[in-house]
Design an enzyme around this catalytic site. Structure first.
Site, PDB file in Angstrom:
ATOM      1  N   SER A   5       0.822  -1.202   0.000  1.00  0.00           N
ATOM      2  CA  SER A   5       0.000   0.000   0.000  1.00  0.00           C
ATOM      3  C   SER A   5       0.861   1.259   0.000  1.00  0.00           C
ATOM      4  CB  SER A   5      -0.961  -0.033   1.188  1.00  0.00           C
ATOM      5  OG  SER A   5      -1.931   0.985   1.089  1.00  0.00           O
TER       6      SER A   5
ATOM      7  N   ASP B  46      -2.996   6.761  -3.167  1.00  0.00           N
ATOM      8  CA  ASP B  46      -1.743   6.176  -2.670  1.00  0.00           C
ATOM      9  C   ASP B  46      -1.246   5.166  -3.705  1.00  0.00           C
ATOM     10  OD1 ASP B  46      -3.653   4.200  -2.234  1.00  0.00           O
ATOM     11  OD2 ASP B  46      -2.836   3.587  -0.298  1.00  0.00           O
TER      12      ASP B  46
END
Length: 600
Positions: A155, A311
């Protein structure tokens, strides 16, 4: 390497296992070097510890040893998951598993290794042929009818990290008992099979590439969230987009096209995938202005007033808006208020006469209570869960199976789930909902900030103050929380924090809640992490907790005002800030605990 025995029996056994099992020359040679150099402490850290399943999988630093992410630990994890699923999923071979990966170092390699492990059991594998956003995997599990999904991603973590994220057949991140079952199965299947190292997947008939099929379905289903496509084509707003060196750009461009928008203005330095994340200290738009400097410059140069940021794996969304005094970066809670208002508005306009009794929104217990206030006034339902989308999305799935309509779920860490086509946070669909909302507001002469103030005027000021401290020493963290739990002697929680009286305390680590008649919390207890919530006599609610994926101790504090009493924003903010200062001073004790504050 018998001549390099350490005298530590456990360590010697783990050195022997590593050197016998590891076929990656780089990580194998690094352990051999540490043995030669007699780096005993480092060897113990790397080999006498093992990553355990945390937030729906494993995530950590890439490097040698059982305590890090590498070829061997990926194989062991995949072998354990496959063995567990063979036991509990009777139709696994036919239903199969979907596997995706981001653009980090080793992600593609490890996705192929995971696929190889499952293919070796004659299990059908839907393996994406290139990088995809994380939301593709939970979406695909449901769309393809798979028994599970794996996404290789870390992530928004630093560049040296990677991870292995698991979704179950309901398209949601795993929770008990499956996380514990997989962890136990990993420990029972540590010896790597010779075939597990063979990553050549070119002639495997059970390997399927679902990319085109899923892309068509995903964007078609996303149109359920689009309500003003004709107006979108003539939006008065120029949107700037950054992928934060991740996977998002290609997919966001297609999403804008799907919603009828012109393409966004790219932050050219950040739109192409780059695992070194060269332009940002942390590839996390949640860090706010420190991560968005290039976005501000691009937007200013192009006359753009709204920035959309994902992100690196495109499951989170950050938004900034140009104002007279500069750029405002919205907090996750502020965005959640805007999303909640908008999605309820769109639903009500389409279902004018339907009862709201079967309509729901979901948040976690550390998130703002603004949705609760909106739900109370508008007549729909709101529910809190434990922290994390694995809990929120499982709750949404339960409600969906009961015939309820779940419009929205969000967490303050800029994670947003619009609808239930993807039962996880999805930064791409959220970007489109936000862009359409901003467009409709602009056509009325309003900004996002203007509408946010309208929401708080209607439903009460909800002021939050959230941040974190970094600590790499788990013992220090444990001691900090134990001092809170025993502040007035063994088993006695504090009655005040500085000048502020504490009315209730809920400790979901040990299972205590003195707001309940039996002192037992309504939410589930999780002894694997620390989480204590304080309700103060002045109405402030503050939670302190550890992160499941990063070396952080976080706090979340909120004060709400009754809209009928007209208490001003400045008054609420000032008192909240003073409460937070006391929490940091008396509970966190940064100097005593050597805590490093958030950089900005």
């Amino acid at each position: 390497m018998a001549e390099h025995r350490t005298g530590d029996k456990e360590l010697d056994e783990n050195i022997s296992k590593w050197l016998k099992w590891d076929k990656n020359e780089n990580t194998k040679q690094e352990i051999e070097r540490l043995v030669r150099d007699k780096e005993m402490n480092q060897l113990r850290v790397l080999l006498n510890n093992r990553m355990a399943f945390g937030t729906a999988g494993i995530r950590g630093n890439m490097g040698p040893g059982f305590a890090q992410m590498n070829d061997l630990t990926i194989i062991q994890t995949a072998q354990g998951q496959a063995a567990y699923m063979i036991k509990v999923c009777p139709d696994l071979k036919q239903r199969g598993i979907v596997i995706g990966h981001d653009a980090r170092y080793n992600s593609e390699r490890w996705a192929h290794m995971v696929a190889g492990v499952f293919l070796n059991h004659d299990i059908k594998v839907y393996l994406f042929s290139k990088i995809v956003p994380t939301p593709y995997v939970p979406y695909s599990v449901l769309s393809l009818g798979c028994d599970a999904g794996v996404m290789v991603t870390a992530s928004h973590n630093p560049k040296n990290d990677n991870g292995y994220k698991v979704y179950w057949a309901n398209g949601v991140q795993i929770i008990p008992p499956h996380d514990k079952g997989i962890q136990e199965s990993i420990l029972e299947n540590l010896t790597p099979q010779e075939t597990s190292w063979l990553a050549d997947l070119t002639s495997r008939p059970l390997r399927v590439n679902p990319l085109d099929q899923i892309t068509d379905r995903y964007f078609s289903d996303m149109l359920e969230l689009c309500h003003h496509r004709e107006a979108n084509a003539n939006t008065p707003i120029k949107f700037t987009y950054t992928a934060m060196h991740g996977v998002g750009y290609e997919f966001v461009v297609k999403a804008y096209e799907t919603f009828g928008f012109p393409p966004p203005i790219p932050v050219k330095e950040q739109v192409l995938p780059d695992p070194d994340f060269p332009t940002v200290k942390f590839p996390n738009p949640e860090e706010g202005k420190s991560a968005l400097d290039l976005s501000f410059a691009t937007a200013d140069a192009n006359g753009s007033s709204v920035i959309i940021a994902n992100d690196p794996d495109a499951d989170r969304l950050a938004v900034a808006e140009k104002q007279l005094q500069g750029w405002k970066v919205f907090s996750g809670n502020e965005l959640g208020a805007l999303f909640g208002w908008w999605l309820w508005k769109c639903y009500r306009e389409k279902h004018t006469s339907d009862s709201a009794s079967d309509v729901w929104m979901v948040t976690s217990t550390v998130t703002s209570m603004i949705l609760r206030a909106i739900a109370k006034k508008e007549g729909f339902n709101h529910v809190d869960t434990l922290t994390g989308f694995k809990w929120m999305a499982n709750k949404a799935d339960d409600l969906k199976k009961q015939g309820k309509t779940v419009l929205f779920a969000f967490e303050e860490a800029i994670g947003f789930m619009c609808g239930t086509r993807v039962l996880d946070k999805d930064g791409i669909s959220a970007a489109m909902v936000m862009s359409e909302m901003a467009t409709q507001l602009a056509l009325q002469g309003l900004s996002l900030s203007d509408q946010l103030e309208v929401i708080y005027t209607m439903y009460g000021q909800h002021i939050t103050n959230n941040s974190y401290y970094i600590c790499h020493d788990q013992t220090i963290i444990d001691n900090m929380f134990e001092r809170i739990r025993n502040s007035r002697g063994t088993g006695t929680y504090p009655k005040a924090c500085g000048a502020y009286e504490i009315k209730y305390i809920r400790d979901l680590t040990v299972g205590y809640d003195n707001s309940q008649p039996d002192n037992k919390p309504v939410l589930p207890v999780d002894s694997s992490s620390h989480m204590i919530t304080f309700t103060f006599a002045n109405g402030c609610v503050a939670t302190v907790r550890t992160s499941g994926t990063e070396p952080k101790v976080k706090f979340y504090a909120e004060m709400c005002s009754d809209p009928s009493k007209g208490l001003g924003k400045a008054d609420v903010q000032a008192e909240l800030n003073d409460v937070v200062d006391c929490i940091v001073k008396y509970f966190f004790e940064p100097e005593r605990n050597n805590l490093v504050p958030r950089s900005n």
